[in-house]
Structures are given as C-alpha cells and as structure tokens.
Design an enzyme around this catalytic site. Structure first.
Site, short mmCIF file in Angstrom:
data_model
loop_
_atom_site.label_atom_id
_atom_site.label_comp_id
_atom_site.label_asym_id
_atom_site.label_seq_id
_atom_site.Cartn_x
_atom_site.Cartn_y
_atom_site.Cartn_z
N ASP A 223 0.85 -1.19 0.00
CA ASP A 223 0.00 0.00 0.00
C ASP A 223 0.89 1.25 0.00
O ASP A 223 1.52 1.55 1.00
CB ASP A 223 -0.89 -0.04 1.25
CG ASP A 223 -1.73 1.22 1.41
OD1 ASP A 223 -1.85 1.99 0.42
OD2 ASP A 223 -2.27 1.44 2.51
N ASP B 1 -4.10 3.95 2.41
CA ASP B 1 -5.54 3.78 2.60
C ASP B 1 -5.90 2.36 3.06
O ASP B 1 -7.07 2.02 3.19
CB ASP B 1 -6.33 4.15 1.33
CG ASP B 1 -6.09 3.16 0.20
OD1 ASP B 1 -5.20 2.28 0.33
OD2 ASP B 1 -6.78 3.27 -0.83
N ASP C 31 -1.89 -1.16 -3.87
CA ASP C 31 -2.26 -0.40 -5.06
C ASP C 31 -1.18 -0.55 -6.13
O ASP C 31 -0.13 -1.15 -5.90
CB ASP C 31 -2.50 1.08 -4.71
CG ASP C 31 -1.46 1.59 -3.73
OD1 ASP C 31 -0.26 1.30 -3.93
OD2 ASP C 31 -1.83 2.26 -2.73
N ASP D 297 -5.65 -10.01 -15.68
CA ASP D 297 -6.71 -10.95 -15.34
C ASP D 297 -8.00 -10.36 -15.90
O ASP D 297 -8.34 -9.21 -15.61
CB ASP D 297 -6.78 -11.03 -13.81
CG ASP D 297 -7.44 -12.29 -13.31
OD1 ASP D 297 -8.33 -12.80 -14.00
OD2 ASP D 297 -7.08 -12.74 -12.21
N ASP E 96 -10.52 -15.48 -16.63
CA ASP E 96 -11.27 -15.95 -15.48
C ASP E 96 -12.46 -16.82 -15.90
O ASP E 96 -13.15 -16.49 -16.87
CB ASP E 96 -11.80 -14.71 -14.74
CG ASP E 96 -12.50 -15.05 -13.46
OD1 ASP E 96 -11.80 -15.42 -12.50
OD2 ASP E 96 -13.73 -14.94 -13.41
N GLU F 94 -8.71 -20.22 -16.85
CA GLU F 94 -9.12 -20.89 -15.63
C GLU F 94 -10.23 -21.87 -15.98
O GLU F 94 -11.33 -21.46 -16.36
CB GLU F 94 -9.64 -19.86 -14.62
CG GLU F 94 -9.93 -20.49 -13.29
CD GLU F 94 -10.77 -19.61 -12.36
OE1 GLU F 94 -10.55 -19.66 -11.16
OE2 GLU F 94 -11.65 -18.88 -12.86
N HIS G 106 -5.08 -16.96 -5.33
CA HIS G 106 -5.82 -16.14 -4.36
C HIS G 106 -7.13 -16.79 -3.93
O HIS G 106 -7.86 -16.20 -3.14
CB HIS G 106 -6.09 -14.78 -4.99
CG HIS G 106 -6.95 -14.90 -6.22
ND1 HIS G 106 -6.49 -15.46 -7.39
CD2 HIS G 106 -8.24 -14.59 -6.44
CE1 HIS G 106 -7.47 -15.48 -8.28
NE2 HIS G 106 -8.55 -14.95 -7.73
N ASP G 107 -7.46 -17.95 -4.48
CA ASP G 107 -8.72 -18.61 -4.13
C ASP G 107 -8.55 -19.80 -3.20
O ASP G 107 -9.54 -20.51 -2.94
CB ASP G 107 -9.42 -19.11 -5.41
CG ASP G 107 -9.94 -17.98 -6.28
OD1 ASP G 107 -10.28 -16.92 -5.74
OD2 ASP G 107 -10.00 -18.17 -7.51
C1 GLC Z 1 -12.39 -16.99 -10.39
C2 GLC Z 1 -11.53 -16.07 -9.55
C3 GLC Z 1 -12.23 -15.83 -8.25
C4 GLC Z 1 -13.56 -15.18 -8.54
C5 GLC Z 1 -14.39 -16.00 -9.52
C6 GLC Z 1 -15.54 -15.22 -10.06
O1 GLC Z 1 -12.52 -18.25 -9.84
O2 GLC Z 1 -10.24 -16.59 -9.40
O3 GLC Z 1 -11.47 -15.07 -7.35
O4 GLC Z 1 -14.29 -15.03 -7.36
O5 GLC Z 1 -13.63 -16.41 -10.63
O6 GLC Z 1 -15.12 -14.26 -10.99
#
Ligand code: GLC
Length: 553
Positions: A24, A28, A32, A101, A202, A253, A317-318
C-alpha cells in the site's frame, strides 16, 4: 514423446500479484498499483519473467474486482490509468511481461450494460444477459451457483430471473449474443493495443450455457455450470478475432476438466488458448494425498505432453496457502516450502508463484466471521447459519478452506502491519509476520526466497527443466511420501528426489543407476558427505535435484 515447440512463454515463470494485498503506497489500507511499482525490483530479483495482475478494472468490489463495472477504467483503490501505464512501462523496462486478469463470463450488476438490461423486457440490451420467466413461481431450475444457493435472482421490476454462476452481484453475460462477443473482443483488443502481454481468463469454462437449462439430478455437483457445448466455438472465435493477432500468452481458468477436455483448450493445433489451470488438485484434493497427486500429474502429462501446455501451481488467491494445506507449516515450514517449490518447478508445465509463497507464507485462522472478507465464505456461512447450523462450528469448518487464507497482506518486514501499510489494512495481517517476512528472507542466504532464486535461475539456464520428457521411477510410484522422477532432453538427464514426509526415508539406487555419478545441483538440506553410493538417506521434506552423468570420463 515429441518435445513441444520452443516458445518464450513455455520457458517463463509467472508471479501472481494480488495487488490489494501486496503493498500500500498511499496509506488507505489497500495495496495499489503504485505499491506494485515500488516492489518491482523485489519481483525481478526473484528471476520471474511474467507478472499476472489480478483485476484492476472499475468495480464495486463485491468479489475483489471480479465484478467489473467498467472494463476500460481502473478502480480508484488500485490507482489511475496513468499509474497503470507507468506500471506496464516499468515492468517492460525490467525485461518482464504483464498479463491482465480478465473476467468475461460475467460483469458487475452495476455495469451500465446490466443496468440497461434489467431496466425493461424490451431494452436493446435485455438479451446481453440471461433472463428467464419464473417456474412455478420460483427460479427457472434447481441449480446451485458457486457463491449462492441459486444462480437465479428475480428482478422485481419485470418479474424475470437473471442468471449468475457466482454471486447475485455478478450476472453472467449471454455469449450467444453476437453483439456481446463483438464488444468483448473490441475491449480485449484495446487492452492488447496498450501493449500488455496477455490475459489470464477468469472462469473461462463457463461461457457457454446449455440449451433450456435442464434441472440437475444432483444440484450440489455444480459441474453443469462448466464445459457446455459451444464453449470451444467461442474460444476459437476469440482466438481468431483477437488473440492470434498479438504475440501474447493466455491462460484459462478451467474448472472440472479432464486432460482430454483440457487439451481442447490448449491443444496447439486448436488455436484457442496457450495454457490452462485445471483444478484437480486445488478444488478437488482437500489435503495432501501423494498417490493421488502423482496420478493427476501422470494423467495430465500423458494427455498434454507435446500437444499443449499445463500450469503448475498449488494455490492462488482462491485457496489456502500451499505450505499450510499441502505441506508442513510447523516444524518443517522452510524445508516444506522449498520442497513444494522444487516439485512445481521441475514437473512439466509452467510454474506459477503466488505472492508470499516465495517466503513461505502460511494460511490464517480468524476468530470471527466479521474478520473474513471473502464473499464465498460469508455467503456460505450465512446460508448454513440461516438453516440452523451452529455459528461457531460453521466458522471452524469453513475457515481452513476460506479464500482469505491467501489474501492476507504480503509480509514485508517485522514493523506494524508487516510493513504492508501505514493505514488500517483492509484485511487482517497474519500474526506470524514478525517471524515470516521478506526482509528476513532477503538477509538469509538459506531462506525460502533465496532457494526460489536458485530454482528459477536453474530453469533459465537448463531447458531440460522446460522441455525434458518426464518419467517416474516405477519402484516408487506407489510410495505415499517419496516422489522420484527424471526429466530427459537430448542426452541430458535430471533426477528429482522429494521426500514429502515428516519422517526420514531411505531411497535405494536401482540397478540401472549403479555406477553412474550424480551431480547435486540444488537441495534444501546440506549434502551429507557420509552418504554412500547405494542409497540416499533423506531428511523430512528433503528435496534434491541431480544431474545424472550419462557419460563418465
Ligand atoms: C475466479 C476467480 C475468483 C472469482 C471467480 C468469479 O474463480 O479466481 O477469485 O471469485 O472467478 O469471478
């Protein structure tokens, strides 16, 4: 098997920047783009080639940017378009590439297209989304969505239901409508024209929907959301209209795909995408299971090798961080983090590093649901508690796999908030930051970070790690702790030995290797000079990479 055609992106290592938790710069509490710029040297020093940046587009941010309300603007939390442009320049100046992404399966419910679409049944954009009449006064079918009990939400104004594979704030676009596709392709080209190097696409396996949305026999098995007929026509069209016109890389993905299905996305003769993420590990293998993992690797290697490219990752991140979910984040945290890295970087496919993995960051447990931000976790918790489940039990059950495990701020140093922000972080910092942080790792020649550097530099200088054929040692195929395999290319032969167990293990040299000398290239324990020629004595979570001398003189 035939080696694959040499291409820059096959040789690369990708680093994923979840920018809101990275650094950051303006205080905030959110990471960023300016923060990413300031830390680019840190990323570059690791040796990576490509940065994957999570979504930065304008968004109400209900699902951390995966709910886009303007594809051509940057969300103020992340910064401005000018900062984004500077980021792209700075990435390129350091010889790296940037992939964005992109979410084209759905938009935010605040996107002007959806606002128009929902405004009346005869609005010209009505058909840009998926609207259906109620069935018996309720939703049009019995499906579930990823983030909600039903993928259908009724709009009070017109009485019809709209479809959303994820949360109700994320309505799915109607890919059958050619105007939608045109507009998406135009938007994608405009980003590529700015000079980016590709996309992570995605939820790409969700674009096509089945005719008539028939009821599912087992609604809880949400495979029906993915891989429906027509999907590959859209991807081929996207490739022809947009992707093939640039020298870029794309990674899709793709949930719920088998290797045969996966090849349809990435087969080099198919002209769709370059790489994919399948989720046979992260979504389907809850905790470590070596035999199952080996089987997954074997099947994907056999299905793709020489024809299309896989990705290697154990979390993004999931998911919960890999060293916590699949390794040992206690006594052997450092060794285990290095072992997992060795495995991902030596298996066939492009390795992905999720920020913080390179210092062995761990998952987290928060004490209250309010500390969790993840919409998937919060919605699931509310649904179960509404149905009468015990709140404390529900929290304890959902916490280990909450997506927030990997979303806590990057741990830069031992100062307050791990040096991530001078404000109040948007999500709590993992309390172990005094112990686990980048400053400590940079100062320690034996750290996880330093090990990643060595691993990446090996890959850069040895194409056997990229293009080498893969074969497991048959005698250890069924072993639940040891994973032993070779990569071979043009007379070069590498041996990778991993002991994923908490106990020491002995590995005998098979007859075929007797008399051949092994040169240790990298390991996560110091070499034991007393170790004999006939057997290796492996420590808990020990990883070794050898070059096998094929020609002794
Ligand atoms: C993908 C992303 C995830 C998001 C989902 C809906 O799985 O990695 O973070 O919530 O798509 O867009």
């Amino acid at each position: 098997m035939a080696p694959s055609n040499p291409t820059w992106w096959k040789e690369s290592v990708v680093y994923q920047v979840y920018w809101r938790s990275f650094f950051d710069a303006d205080g905030d509490g959110y990471g960023d783009l300016e923060g990413v710029i300031r830390k680019l040297d840190y990323i570059r020093e690791l040796g990576v080639d490509v940065i994957w940046l999570n979504p930065v587009y304008e968004s109400p941010d209900r699902d951390n940017g995966y709910d886009i309300s303007d594809y051509e603007a940057v969300m103020p939390k992340a910064g401005t378009m000018a900062t984004w442009e500077r980021l792209l320049d700075e990435v390129h100046r350091r010889g790296m590439k940037l992939i964005m992404d992109l979410v084209v399966n759905h938009t935010s419910d605040r996107h002007p297209w959806f606002l128009e679409s929902r405004s009346s049944k005869d609005n010209p954009k009505r058909d840009w989304y998926i609207w259906k009449e109620p069935r018996d006064g309720g939703p049009p079918n019995n499906w579930r969505s990823y983030f909600a009990p039903s993928p259908w939400t009724q709009d009070e104004e017109t009485g019809q239901y709209y479809f959303h594979s994820f949360a109700s704030e994320q309505p799915d676009l109607n890919w059958r409508n050619p105007e939608v596709r045109e507009e998406i392709y135009r938007m994608m080209s405009s980003w590529l024209d700015k000079g980016i190097d590709g996309f992570r696409l995605d939820a790409i396996a969700l674009l096509a929907k089945p005719d008539g949305f028939p009821d599912a026999e087992r609604p809880e098995d949400i495979r029906y959301l993915t891989n429906n007929p027509g999907l590959h026509d859209y991807l081929r069209e996207m490739n022809e209209r947009v992707l093939s016109r640039y020298d870029i890389v794309t990674v899709g993905e793709a949930a719920f795909v088998t290797p045969a299905e996966g090849l349809k996305f990435v087969g080099e003769d198919r002209r769709e995408l370059n790489m994919l993420f399948h989720f046979e590990v992260c979504d389907e293998m809850a905790s470590w299971d070596m035999r199952r993992f080996k089987d997954i690797q074997r099947r994907w290697y056999e299905g793709l090798w020489g024809k299309g490219t896989n990705s290697q990752f154990l979390n993004n991140h999931d998911h919960t961080r890999q060293v916590t979910r699949y390794g040992n984040d206690g006594r052997y945290r450092v060794q285990s983090a290095k072992l997992l890295a060795t495995m991902l970087h030596t298996l066939p496919g492009v390795p992905y590093i999720y920020q913080g993995e390179e210092i062995g960051m761990t998952g987290v447990r928060f004490g209250a649901i309010e500390d969790y931000d993840d919409i998937a976790m919060r919605n699931r918790y509310a649904e179960e508690v509404d149905k009468g489940a015990d709140p404390a039990e529900t929290l304890a059950r959902l916490a280990p796999l909450s997506r927030d495990n990997s979303r806590t701020p990057m741990q830069w140093d031992g100062s307050p908030n791990a040096g991530f922000t001078e404000g109040k972080p948007w999500i709590r910092v993992n309390p172990n930051y005094a112990d686990i942080n980048a400053a400590k790792d940079l100062a320690d020649p034996d750290s996880v970070y330093r090990y990643y550097q060595s691993l990446i530099s090996l890959r850069r200088t040895h194409d056997v790690m990229v293009y080498g054929d893969f074969a497991e040692w048959p005698e250890r195929r069924g072993d639940e702790h040891l994973y032993v395999y070779e990569r071979t290319l043009d007379g070069r032969r590498w041996l990778i030995v991993l002991n994923h167990g908490d106990e020491p293990a002995r590995l005998d040299r098979p007859e075929r290797l007797r008399g051949l000398s092994l040169r240790l290239l990298l390991a996560n324990y110091p070499a034991d000079p007393a170790e004999g020629e006939d057997a290796m004595q492996l420590q808990p979570h020990e990883a070794r990479i050898y070059e096998v001398e094929t020609n002794r003189n």
